[in-house]
Every structure is written in structure tokens, then in C-alpha cells.
Design an enzyme around this catalytic site. Structure first.
Site, PDB file in Angstrom:
ATOM      1  N   HIS A 310       1.009  -1.156  -0.288  1.00 58.98           N
ATOM      2  CA  HIS A 310      -0.039   0.105  -0.047  1.00 58.98           C
ATOM      3  C   HIS A 310       0.765   1.083  -0.097  1.00 58.98           C
ATOM      4  O   HIS A 310       2.019   1.239   0.596  1.00 58.98           O
ATOM      5  CB  HIS A 310      -1.078  -0.010   1.297  1.00 58.98           C
ATOM      6  CG  HIS A 310      -2.211   0.761   1.067  1.00 58.98           C
ATOM      7  ND1 HIS A 310      -2.147   2.314   1.458  1.00 58.98           N
ATOM      8  CD2 HIS A 310      -3.247   0.668   0.684  1.00 58.98           C
ATOM      9  CE1 HIS A 310      -3.199   2.787   1.039  1.00 58.98           C
ATOM     10  NE2 HIS A 310      -4.011   1.921   0.587  1.00 58.98           N
ATOM     11  N   ASP A 367      -8.003  -5.257   0.119  1.00 58.52           N
ATOM     12  CA  ASP A 367      -8.505  -6.133  -1.221  1.00 58.52           C
ATOM     13  C   ASP A 367      -8.092  -7.536  -0.910  1.00 58.52           C
ATOM     14  O   ASP A 367      -8.618  -8.454  -1.940  1.00 58.52           O
ATOM     15  CB  ASP A 367      -7.926  -5.486  -2.482  1.00 58.52           C
ATOM     16  CG  ASP A 367      -8.708  -3.995  -2.619  1.00 58.52           C
ATOM     17  OD1 ASP A 367      -9.642  -4.045  -2.393  1.00 58.52           O
ATOM     18  OD2 ASP A 367      -7.940  -3.209  -3.036  1.00 58.52           O
TER      19      ASP A 367
HETATM   20  N1  CMC Z   1       4.072  -7.447  -4.916  1.00 65.43           N
HETATM   21  C1  CMC Z   1       5.585  -7.354  -5.164  1.00 65.43           C
HETATM   22  N2  CMC Z   1       6.280  -6.429  -5.014  1.00 65.43           N
HETATM   23  C2  CMC Z   1       5.704  -5.221  -4.499  1.00 65.43           C
HETATM   24  C3  CMC Z   1       4.272  -4.986  -4.371  1.00 65.43           C
HETATM   25  C4  CMC Z   1       3.451  -6.368  -4.428  1.00 65.43           C
HETATM   26  N3  CMC Z   1       2.241  -6.442  -4.300  1.00 65.43           N
HETATM   27  N4  CMC Z   1       3.987  -3.835  -4.054  1.00 65.43           N
HETATM   28  C5  CMC Z   1       5.144  -3.180  -3.880  1.00 65.43           C
HETATM   29  N5  CMC Z   1       6.081  -3.849  -4.350  1.00 65.43           N
HETATM   30  C6  CMC Z   1       7.631  -3.332  -4.509  1.00 65.43           C
HETATM   31  C7  CMC Z   1       7.790  -2.404  -5.559  1.00 65.43           C
HETATM   32  O1  CMC Z   1       8.213  -3.203  -6.784  1.00 65.43           O
HETATM   33  C8  CMC Z   1       8.881  -1.648  -5.019  1.00 65.43           C
HETATM   34  O2  CMC Z   1      10.132  -2.352  -5.067  1.00 65.43           O
HETATM   35  P1  CMC Z   1      11.464  -1.581  -5.521  1.00 65.43           P
HETATM   36  O3  CMC Z   1      11.442  -0.717  -4.218  1.00 65.43           O
HETATM   37  O4  CMC Z   1      12.615  -2.624  -5.675  1.00 65.43           O
HETATM   38  O5  CMC Z   1      11.302  -0.736  -6.549  1.00 65.43           O
HETATM   39  C9  CMC Z   1       8.742  -1.550  -3.671  1.00 65.43           C
HETATM   40  O6  CMC Z   1       7.980  -2.749  -3.110  1.00 65.43           O
HETATM   41  C10 CMC Z   1       7.671  -0.215  -3.211  1.00 65.43           C
HETATM   42  O7  CMC Z   1       6.580  -0.057  -4.044  1.00 65.43           O
HETATM   43  P2  CMC Z   1       5.878   1.092  -4.956  1.00 65.43           P
HETATM   44  O8  CMC Z   1       5.186   0.576  -6.142  1.00 65.43           O
HETATM   45  O9  CMC Z   1       7.115   2.052  -5.210  1.00 65.43           O
HETATM   46  O10 CMC Z   1       4.819   1.492  -3.932  1.00 65.43           O
HETATM   47  P3  CMC Z   1       3.707   2.339  -4.227  1.00 65.43           P
HETATM   48  O11 CMC Z   1       3.363   3.228  -3.154  1.00 65.43           O
HETATM   49  O12 CMC Z   1       3.859   3.194  -5.671  1.00 65.43           O
HETATM   50  O13 CMC Z   1       2.481   1.367  -4.684  1.00 65.43           O
HETATM   51  C11 CMC Z   1       0.783  -0.290  -4.650  1.00 65.43           C
HETATM   52  C12 CMC Z   1       1.594   0.942  -3.906  1.00 65.43           C
HETATM   53  C13 CMC Z   1      -0.530  -0.385  -3.813  1.00 65.43           C
HETATM   54  C14 CMC Z   1       0.043   0.459  -6.067  1.00 65.43           C
HETATM   55  C15 CMC Z   1       1.290  -1.329  -4.734  1.00 65.43           C
HETATM   56  O14 CMC Z   1       2.193  -1.999  -3.584  1.00 65.43           O
HETATM   57  C16 CMC Z   1       0.813  -2.468  -5.396  1.00 65.43           C
HETATM   58  O15 CMC Z   1       0.852  -2.517  -6.850  1.00 65.43           O
HETATM   59  N6  CMC Z   1       0.074  -3.540  -5.059  1.00 65.43           N
HETATM   60  C17 CMC Z   1      -0.666  -4.543  -5.710  1.00 65.43           C
HETATM   61  C18 CMC Z   1      -1.985  -3.888  -6.095  1.00 65.43           C
HETATM   62  C19 CMC Z   1      -2.825  -3.648  -4.997  1.00 65.43           C
HETATM   63  O16 CMC Z   1      -3.035  -4.695  -4.079  1.00 65.43           O
HETATM   64  N7  CMC Z   1      -3.518  -2.381  -4.767  1.00 65.43           N
HETATM   65  C20 CMC Z   1      -4.470  -2.440  -3.840  1.00 65.43           C
HETATM   66  C21 CMC Z   1      -4.193  -1.029  -2.845  1.00 65.43           C
HETATM   67  S1  CMC Z   1      -5.278  -1.211  -1.493  1.00 65.43           S
HETATM   68  C22 CMC Z   1      -6.714  -0.744  -2.169  1.00 65.43           C
HETATM   69  C23 CMC Z   1      -6.869   0.799  -2.475  1.00 65.43           C
HETATM   70  O17 CMC Z   1      -6.540   1.835  -1.595  1.00 65.43           O
HETATM   71  O18 CMC Z   1      -7.146   0.993  -3.483  1.00 65.43           O
END
Ligand code: CMC
Length: 432
Positions: A310, A367
Site C-alpha cells: 500500500h 482487497d
Molecule cells: N508485490 C511485489 N512487490 C511489490 C508489491 C507487490 N504487491 N507492492 C510493492 N512492491 C515493491 C515494488 O516493486 C517496489 O520495489 P522497489 O523498491 O524494488 O522498486 C517497492 O515494493 C515499493 O513499491 P511501490 O510500487 O513504489 O509502492 P507504491 O506506493 O507506488 O504502490 C501499490 C502501492 C498499492 C500500487 C503497490 O503496492 C501494488 O501495486 N500492490 C498490488 C496492487 C494492490 O493490491 N492494490 C490495492 C491497494 S489497497 C486498495 C486501495 O486503496 O485502492
């Protein structure tokens, strides 16, 4: 927002010029640096793609402490609201700032219940969609279409009109969502029933058929209500910021909510619950779990474990904790032994012990479990995000209302770091 008396200094190392920026404080949570004078005094903007460090507004609705896993609505912890309140009460709280007293609650519940019907003409819009259209596409379209039914009478400068528009949206969204579901099933639409509460009515509109009587199971209605509470608002996420940005130009609120629905649809946001189920189905059984965790860890593989991580929570999502319990209650009540739940539990276990997930503070989010409950309730995966939209409409419209009532509100207009070509002369077509 109040002045803290503190300030930070920005020093241009080349010229030695210092710019003082005031620090402002809220009730709880990190203080913010007020950069409104930055461009005027330095000629520079800030750069923050994804707005990870930018406070876009003042808000009194929702507070999140992502490190501690805390979520408060108007000060009340989400766990208490999920256990002790009901969705319409939470809606009242978010819209009005305080929990209702007995008379206020009765009036609000009655007003919402009595506005659940939609204009009969709206049903014509559904018939224009392909039968196999995604219900989010339909919901986005028909919610936008609502603006044509309520454009002239919606004067957003009038507080009474704002409240009427807010109540209409909260009341009608379950009807629109259930109609999207019925259309995709090829079944007749069900009208709302005033003898049922919000969650019961939604289940009735989705699952009743004219051929037989439908009785709402109270355990399932309670679970539905909890799911709605847990998704009601979540601070300045992508869809809420979209609603605020669209609304900042003075646009029709029904059209602004349609914009929020579009933003919610993506798999990184509200679409994640659908993606979780697809992922669990793809994994299929426990033997393939390690393979998927490895894929998620692999930098060269775009795969992510849906339902994990998240932007704000770097600890257990407090909504996920409640959802996990509800999930067990619903499956227990229905006597469902879902192999997907076993895969989910095992995956949760594996990921929580995995160094990659520990280092990156990736915990299950709301989720991760909601999809399993919704599947057990009988919803197809394509409806999961639609249910999220029904609940979040309360947050969106409360945030929209708060924004319109904020005296510092201006049209939202971010700036950019331009990286395109600098000025050049137009060339005639023949010489290109
Ligand atoms: N699986 C594997 N790696 C992950 C995941 C995951 N689900 N989420 C984040 N990471 C890694 C990402 O690759 C990054 O690695 P690095 O530092 O090596 O580049 C690190 O963790 C930080 O992630 P980020 O993408 O920079 O974090 P963000 O804040 O931009 O993204 C997120 C948050 C929710 C989009 C992401 O965690 C994700 O894509 N999760 C899966 C989709 C999901 O479950 N979304 C629902 C969110 S809750 C409901 C809502 O509020 O909408």
C-alpha cells in the site's frame, strides 16, 4: 490548519539566498511545509510525481497513520465503526462531521431509503451497453448520465443543493450498481424496497428474481454492511483526488463521481480485489505458491502479488484485519470450504515470512480478503470493484463537499518540469 511558529529555510548554495517557508500543523500527524510562496520567491516549483510527499488539501474526514496501521474517520477508529456502527451512520458521520443522534439517524436513514429509486428513463441507458460490458464501464457511464438528470437543479453554491446531491448519490448508487449486475446477467432489474436496510436492499436488488421469494440472510447482510464501512473513505487516494480535481472547476457532482469511478477501476487501486481473485485462481493450489512469490520478488518480472502493499500502510492495513475475520464468519455461515481461501491463507503466511516482503513492508491490504467474501456472497469478480465504488461514493461526495466549502479552495492545477524541445521554428510540410 494552524501556524506552528516553526519554519524551514531553503538555501540556494550558489547565491546564498535563503527562502523561509512556514510550517503548518493539523490535529495529529506530520506537519507540512507551506510552499505556496515558493514560486514567487524562488521561481521554482516542487517536483513530486505520484504526490508521495504532497499534501493537496486540508481535510477533517479521515486520518491514516500508515506506520502504525491506524485509520480514523472523524477521529473514530475503523475497527470500532466496523464492529459497532452501520454503513449509513458512517455515511452521516463522514458527510456531517459528527455521529447522528436518534432523530438525526432516523431522518437520514429515511431520506436515503426514500431516494433509492432512479428515473425510469435511466434504464434505457443500460440497454445501450453490450451485454458483455464490464459493470464498471456501465457504472461509470450511467453515473455520468445522472448529471443530465440533475444538472439544472444542482447549484453547488447552495449548501442545501449540495446536501441533496450528496444524499441522492449515496441513495442511488446501490440501485445503479445492482442494475449493472442484473443487465450483465440478462435478468430483469429489481426495484429497491423501503422495508430493507441499505445492505439488505442492495443484496435484494442484486440477487432476487421474479420467479421466487428472496429472503436476505442477516449474517450476509451484516458482512455486506461491514465491507461497505471498510471501503467508505480513505483520505486522498487516486480516485478521491480525481473527484476533488474534477470538482475544483465547479463541475456537476454526479459527473465528478463518474470521474472517481474511472480512476478507481485500475488494478493498482479498486480493481485490485478483482485482480486478487484472478491471481488466486491462476495459482490454483498451494504447490505453486513459492513460484508466484518468487515471481513477485524478481525485479525483471512485472508481476506483483495483488492484495499486498500500500502507498500509505507500511504495517498491517487495519481494514484487512477486520476483513479477515469477516471472511471467516461468512465462509463459516455458508459452510463454504473454499480452496481459494486456503491458497490465500497460505500465501499470506508465506509472504509475511518472506524477507523481500518484510524489507519492503508489504502487508496484505483490504482487497486481499474482500474478493473472497464477495465471491462467497455470490458476486462475480467483475462486480467487486463496483461494490467498492458503491461504498466509496460516500467518501468521494463528503470530500467533494468539504472541498467546495473550503474558503481556500481554488481550481486544482499542478505544474510540471518541462522536458520537451525548446523553441523552434515551424517547417513547411514539403521541407520535413
Ligand atoms: N508485490 C511485489 N512487490 C511489490 C508489491 C507487490 N504487491 N507492492 C510493492 N512492491 C515493491 C515494488 O516493486 C517496489 O520495489 P522497489 O523498491 O524494488 O522498486 C517497492 O515494493 C515499493 O513499491 P511501490 O510500487 O513504489 O509502492 P507504491 O506506493 O507506488 O504502490 C501499490 C502501492 C498499492 C500500487 C503497490 O503496492 C501494488 O501495486 N500492490 C498490488 C496492487 C494492490 O493490491 N492494490 C490495492 C491497494 S489497497 C486498495 C486501495 O486503496 O485502492
Amino acid at each position: 490548519m494552524s501556524e506552528t511558529g516553526k519554519s524551514v529555510f531553503l538555501v540556494d548554495k550558489q547565491t546564498g539566498v535563503e527562502t523561509e517557508l512556514p510550517v503548518m500543523g493539523g490535529t495529529i500527524g506530520p506537519e507540512v511545509v507551506d510552499i505556496r510562496s515558493l514560486y514567487g520567491s524562488t521561481g521554482m516549483f516542487t517536483y513530486d510525481p505520484g504526490y508521495g510527499a504532497t499534501g493537496s488539501c486540508e481535510s477533517g474526514l479521515t486520518y491514516i497513520d500508515g506506520e502504525k496501521g491506524v485509520l480514523l474517520h472523524r477521529g473514530y477508529p475503523i475497527e470500532q465503526l466496523a464492529e459497532q456502527s452501520d454503513f449509513l451512520e458512517v455515511a452521516y458521520l463522514l458527510l456531517n462531521g459528527e455521529l447522528p443522534n436518534v432523530a438525526e439517524k432516523a431522518e437520514f436513514d429515511e431520506a436515503i431509503t426514500k431516494h433509492t429509486m432512479v428515473h425510469e428513463q435511466l434504464s434505457q441507458f443500460y440497454r445501450g451497453f453490450r451485454r458483455d460490458a464490464h459493470p464498471m464501464a456501465i457504472l461509470c457511464g450511467v453515473t455520468g448520465a445522472l448529471s443530465s438528470f440533475y444538472h439544472d437543479p444542482t447549484d453547488i453554491a447552495d449548501p442545501k443543493q449540495r446536501m441533496i446531491a450528496s444524499r441522492r448519490l449515496i441513495a442511488k448508487m446501490p440501485t445503479l450498481a445492482a442494475m449493472a449486475y442484473k443487465y450483465s446477467m440478462g435478468q430483469p432489474f429489481n426495484y429497491p424496497r423501503n422495508d430493507l436496510n441499505y445492505a439488505e436492499n442492495f443484496l435484494q436488488m442484486c440477487f432476487a428474481v421474479p420467479a421466487e421469494d428472496y429472503e436476505v440472510d442477516p449474517v450476509l447482510a451484516k458482512a455486506m454492511d461491514k465491507i461497505l464501512i471498510l471501503h467508505a473513505d480513505h483520505e486522498q487516494n487516486a480516485s478521491t483526488s480525481t473527484v476533488r480535481l474534477a470538482g475544483s472547476s465547479g463541475a456537476n457532482p454526479f459527473a465528478c463521481i463518474a470521474a472517481g469511478i474511472a480512476s478507481l477501476w485500475g488494478p493498482a487501486h479498486g480493481g485490485a480485489n478483482e485482480a486478487v481473485l484472478d491471481m488466486l485462481n491462476e495459482i490454483g493450489d498451494k504447490s505453486r505458491m513459492a513460484e508466484y512469490v518468487n515471481k513477485a520478488r524478481d525485479k525483471n518480472d512485472p508481476f506483483r502479488l495483488f492484495g499486498f502493499g500500500h502507498r500509505v500502510y507500511k504495517n498491517f492495513d487495519p481494514r484487512a484485519k477486520v476483513m479477515r475475520e469477516t471472511c471467516h464468519e461468512v465462509l463459516g455461515k455458508l459452510g463454504i470450504n473454499d480452496p481459494l481461501l486456503e491458497v490465500a491463507m497460505e500465501l499470506e503466511d508465506l509472504a509475511l515470512k518472506d524477507q523481500y516482503f518484510i524489507d519492503k513492508k508489504l502487508y496484505p491490504n483490504v482487497d486481499f480478503y474482500s474478493g473472497i467474501i464477495l465471491k462467497a456472497l455470490g458476486f462475480p469478480t467483475s462486480m467487486f470493484t463496483v461494490l467498492f465504488a458503491v461504498a466509496r461514493t460516500v467518501g468521494w461526495i463528503s470530500q467533494w463537499k468539504e472541498m467546495i466549502e473550503d474558503p481556500t479552495q481554488r481550481i486544482g492545477r499542478p505544474r510540471q518540469l518541462y522536458t520537451g524541445p525548446s523553441v523552434r521554428d515551424y517547417k513547411d510540410l514539403s521541407s520535413r
